[in-house]
Motif scaffolding. Structure first.
Motif, PDB file in Angstrom:
ATOM      1  N   ASN A 194     -18.884  30.180  -6.154  1.00 42.74           N
ATOM      2  CA  ASN A 194     -18.907  28.759  -6.497  1.00 42.74           C
ATOM      3  C   ASN A 194     -19.970  27.996  -5.718  1.00 42.74           C
ATOM      4  O   ASN A 194     -20.363  28.383  -4.613  1.00 42.74           O
ATOM      5  N   PHE A 195     -20.397  26.877  -6.305  1.00 42.55           N
ATOM      6  CA  PHE A 195     -21.314  25.950  -5.652  1.00 42.55           C
ATOM      7  C   PHE A 195     -20.575  24.654  -5.337  1.00 42.55           C
ATOM      8  O   PHE A 195     -19.710  24.220  -6.099  1.00 42.55           O
ATOM      9  N   ALA A 196     -20.957  24.037  -4.218  1.00 38.19           N
ATOM     10  CA  ALA A 196     -20.469  22.689  -3.893  1.00 38.19           C
ATOM     11  C   ALA A 196     -21.615  21.705  -4.094  1.00 38.19           C
ATOM     12  O   ALA A 196     -22.779  22.037  -3.850  1.00 38.19           O
ATOM     13  N   LEU A 197     -21.282  20.498  -4.536  1.00 35.77           N
ATOM     14  CA  LEU A 197     -22.281  19.459  -4.787  1.00 35.77           C
ATOM     15  C   LEU A 197     -22.085  18.328  -3.784  1.00 35.77           C
ATOM     16  O   LEU A 197     -20.982  17.789  -3.646  1.00 35.77           O
ATOM     17  N   ILE A 198     -23.171  17.959  -3.103  1.00 32.38           N
ATOM     18  CA  ILE A 198     -23.112  16.954  -2.038  1.00 32.38           C
ATOM     19  C   ILE A 198     -23.979  15.764  -2.409  1.00 32.38           C
ATOM     20  O   ILE A 198     -25.103  15.924  -2.900  1.00 32.38           O
ATOM     21  N   ASP A 199     -23.459  14.545  -2.161  1.00 31.55           N
ATOM     22  CA  ASP A 199     -24.235  13.354  -2.500  1.00 31.55           C
ATOM     23  C   ASP A 199     -25.146  12.943  -1.341  1.00 31.55           C
ATOM     24  O   ASP A 199     -25.193  13.592  -0.288  1.00 31.55           O
ATOM     25  N   LYS A 200     -25.883  11.866  -1.531  1.00 33.90           N
ATOM     26  CA  LYS A 200     -26.892  11.439  -0.553  1.00 33.90           C
ATOM     27  C   LYS A 200     -26.291  11.009   0.781  1.00 33.90           C
ATOM     28  O   LYS A 200     -26.984  10.958   1.793  1.00 33.90           O
ATOM     29  N   ASN A 201     -25.007  10.690   0.770  1.00 33.19           N
ATOM     30  CA  ASN A 201     -24.340  10.264   1.990  1.00 33.19           C
ATOM     31  C   ASN A 201     -23.526  11.377   2.642  1.00 33.19           C
ATOM     32  O   ASN A 201     -22.778  11.130   3.589  1.00 33.19           O
ATOM     33  N   GLY A 202     -23.657  12.597   2.124  1.00 30.45           N
ATOM     34  CA  GLY A 202     -22.998  13.738   2.754  1.00 30.45           C
ATOM     35  C   GLY A 202     -21.577  13.986   2.302  1.00 30.45           C
ATOM     36  O   GLY A 202     -20.862  14.760   2.945  1.00 30.45           O
ATOM     37  N   PHE A 203     -21.145  13.376   1.195  1.00 33.97           N
ATOM     38  CA  PHE A 203     -19.788  13.580   0.700  1.00 33.97           C
ATOM     39  C   PHE A 203     -19.765  14.653  -0.396  1.00 33.97           C
ATOM     40  O   PHE A 203     -20.684  14.739  -1.208  1.00 33.97           O
ATOM     41  N   ILE A 204     -18.707  15.452  -0.397  1.00 28.32           N
ATOM     42  CA  ILE A 204     -18.524  16.460  -1.438  1.00 28.32           C
ATOM     43  C   ILE A 204     -18.043  15.749  -2.703  1.00 28.32           C
ATOM     44  O   ILE A 204     -17.064  15.011  -2.675  1.00 28.32           O
ATOM     45  N   ARG A 205     -18.744  15.977  -3.815  1.00 30.58           N
ATOM     46  CA  ARG A 205     -18.429  15.282  -5.068  1.00 30.58           C
ATOM     47  C   ARG A 205     -18.230  16.282  -6.195  1.00 30.58           C
ATOM     48  O   ARG A 205     -18.751  17.397  -6.160  1.00 30.58           O
ATOM     49  N   SER A 206     -17.503  15.864  -7.218  1.00 32.94           N
ATOM     50  CA  SER A 206     -17.340  16.701  -8.412  1.00 32.94           C
ATOM     51  C   SER A 206     -16.798  15.852  -9.557  1.00 32.94           C
ATOM     52  O   SER A 206     -16.360  14.719  -9.348  1.00 32.94           O
ATOM     53  N   ARG A 207     -16.809  16.424 -10.739  1.00 33.15           N
ATOM     54  CA  ARG A 207     -16.239  15.733 -11.891  1.00 33.15           C
ATOM     55  C   ARG A 207     -14.740  15.990 -11.983  1.00 33.15           C
ATOM     56  O   ARG A 207     -14.194  16.806 -11.223  1.00 33.15           O
ATOM     57  N   LYS A 208     -14.080  15.319 -12.913  1.00 31.17           N
ATOM     58  CA  LYS A 208     -12.640  15.472 -13.091  1.00 31.17           C
ATOM     59  C   LYS A 208     -12.327  16.676 -13.971  1.00 31.17           C
ATOM     60  O   LYS A 208     -13.112  17.043 -14.838  1.00 31.17           O
ATOM     61  N   ASP A 209     -11.151  17.247 -13.733  1.00 26.39           N
ATOM     62  CA  ASP A 209     -10.670  18.266 -14.658  1.00 26.39           C
ATOM     63  C   ASP A 209      -9.858  17.585 -15.761  1.00 26.39           C
ATOM     64  O   ASP A 209      -9.817  16.346 -15.851  1.00 26.39           O
ATOM     65  N   ASN A 210      -9.205  18.356 -16.603  1.00 26.88           N
ATOM     66  CA  ASN A 210      -8.454  17.784 -17.726  1.00 26.88           C
ATOM     67  C   ASN A 210      -7.240  16.975 -17.297  1.00 26.88           C
ATOM     68  O   ASN A 210      -6.652  16.251 -18.099  1.00 26.88           O
ATOM     69  N   PHE A 211      -6.857  17.104 -16.013  1.00 25.32           N
ATOM     70  CA  PHE A 211      -5.690  16.379 -15.508  1.00 25.32           C
ATOM     71  C   PHE A 211      -6.085  15.193 -14.631  1.00 25.32           C
ATOM     72  O   PHE A 211      -5.240  14.569 -14.002  1.00 25.32           O
ATOM     73  N   GLY A 212      -7.385  14.921 -14.566  1.00 25.04           N
ATOM     74  CA  GLY A 212      -7.850  13.785 -13.773  1.00 25.04           C
ATOM     75  C   GLY A 212      -8.062  14.095 -12.313  1.00 25.04           C
ATOM     76  O   GLY A 212      -8.297  13.180 -11.513  1.00 25.04           O
ATOM     77  N   PRO A 214     -10.163  16.207  -9.134  1.00 24.84           N
ATOM     78  CA  PRO A 214     -11.522  16.726  -8.928  1.00 24.84           C
ATOM     79  C   PRO A 214     -11.566  18.238  -9.126  1.00 24.84           C
ATOM     80  O   PRO A 214     -10.685  18.961  -8.662  1.00 24.84           O
ATOM     81  N   LYS A 215     -12.599  18.713  -9.824  1.00 25.95           N
ATOM     82  CA  LYS A 215     -12.772  20.152 -10.012  1.00 25.95           C
ATOM     83  C   LYS A 215     -13.174  20.822  -8.696  1.00 25.95           C
ATOM     84  O   LYS A 215     -12.993  22.018  -8.513  1.00 25.95           O
ATOM     85  N   ILE A 216     -13.745  20.047  -7.820  1.00 21.11           N
ATOM     86  CA  ILE A 216     -14.178  20.439  -6.471  1.00 21.11           C
ATOM     87  C   ILE A 216     -15.449  21.287  -6.507  1.00 21.11           C
ATOM     88  O   ILE A 216     -16.433  20.945  -5.867  1.00 21.11           O
ATOM     89  N   PHE A 217     -15.446  22.409  -7.232  1.00 17.81           N
ATOM     90  CA  PHE A 217     -16.598  23.309  -7.222  1.00 17.81           C
ATOM     91  C   PHE A 217     -17.094  23.587  -8.639  1.00 17.81           C
ATOM     92  O   PHE A 217     -16.436  23.280  -9.624  1.00 17.81           O
ATOM     93  N   TYR A 218     -18.278  24.200  -8.691  1.00 16.88           N
ATOM     94  CA  TYR A 218     -18.910  24.579  -9.952  1.00 16.88           C
ATOM     95  C   TYR A 218     -19.131  26.087  -9.952  1.00 16.88           C
ATOM     96  O   TYR A 218     -19.628  26.643  -8.966  1.00 16.88           O
ATOM     97  N   LYS A 219     -18.783  26.733 -11.057  1.00 19.24           N
ATOM     98  CA  LYS A 219     -18.993  28.178 -11.157  1.00 19.24           C
ATOM     99  C   LYS A 219     -20.496  28.478 -11.132  1.00 19.24           C
ATOM    100  O   LYS A 219     -21.253  27.940 -11.936  1.00 19.24           O
ATOM    101  N   GLY A 220     -20.885  29.358 -10.219  1.00 25.69           N
ATOM    102  CA  GLY A 220     -22.303  29.592 -10.046  1.00 25.69           C
ATOM    103  C   GLY A 220     -22.825  30.887 -10.626  1.00 25.69           C
ATOM    104  O   GLY A 220     -24.033  31.134 -10.576  1.00 25.69           O
TER     105      GLY A 220
END
Length: 251
Positions: A194-212, A214-220
């Protein structure tokens, strides 16, 4: 028909129009060139085009009610330079854990990351953080050769090596991305793809899953071209690209 009366009516109307122009037109012009009208129009333009203060719909990974930030780290990269988390401040970046002799998932992960690198090649505020989980073998020179072999050209893509225990702690605790030694598996190490996505301020970010949530990671591992793997898992590289683009627009 009284022609004289009709002429008087026309004269009266013309006089009223003239008075209206003298009194009211300067006031209308003042409003257009002054505060009222232009201020209103500029507000509407700002809503549609201004990016200052923009925050995307991507979620924060929250731990005990607080958004999780990248922990402090300090390692040596493929060019022999010490890289810390501060070098990534003000940048959107992807995090992975890998090792150069990985015979299974790492080559696929890094080919996908190179494709992402090339997609965002014009953005100076995009990068990648790759941490080796086999630092005893993956020296600076090994990482440099690996980067050259894969076509890694982004100056903000650092392949880092250092103390093994510190790297494992960073993976498992800092990013919650599993990594460990296992002599019974091919290559001697096992880790998440998996990959983690980090924003410009150093926070871990992700999109929502079907239940609202955070998915947390992206399949790499699965590429965009493959669409799905043999187990029916769908690729998420296209989602990751979309979300990188969103974060690059944030302040």
């Amino acid at each position: 028909m009284n022609t004289k009366k009709t002429n008087y009516s026309f004269i009266g109307i013309a006089f009223i129009v003239l008075v209206f122009g003298i009194i009211f037109i300067p006031k209308i012009v003042d409003r257009i060139t002054g505060d009222d009208v232009t201020r209103t129009e500029s507000r509407s333009q700002n809503v549609s085009t201004k990016t200052e203060g923009f925050v995307s719909d991507l979620m924060f990974l929250e731990i005990n009610g607080a958004p999780k930030k990248v922990p402090q780290f300090s390692f040596v990269n493929q060019n022999g330079k010490t890289i810390t988390n501060k070098d990534y401040e003000g940048k959107v970046y992807v995090v992975e854990f890998f090792f150069t002799t990985c015979p299974t998932i790492c080559p696929r992960m890094n080919r996908n990351l190179v494709q992402i690198q090339n997609t965002f090649s014009e953005f100076e505020d995009f990068g990648v953080a790759s941490f080796t989980i086999n630092p005893d073998y993956d020296t600076q020179d090994i990482l440099k050769a690996y980067a050259d072999n894969y076509g890694i050209t982004n100056p903000n893509w650092h392949l880092m090596t250092g103390d093994k225990d510190v790297i494992f702690d960073l993976a498992n605790v800092g990013f919650n991305i599993y990594a460990g030694e296992n002599p019974n598996v091919e290559g001697g190490f096992e880790h998440s793809g998996n990959f983690a996505l980090i924003d410009k301020n150093g926070f871990i970010r992700s999109r929502k899953d079907n239940f609202g949530n955070p998915k947390i990671f992206y399949k790499g591992i699965i590429s965009e071209e493959e669409k799905q793997d043999d187990d029916g898992e769908t690729e998420e590289i296209s989602l990751l690209k979309e979300d990188i683009a969103k974060l690059l627009k944030e302040d």
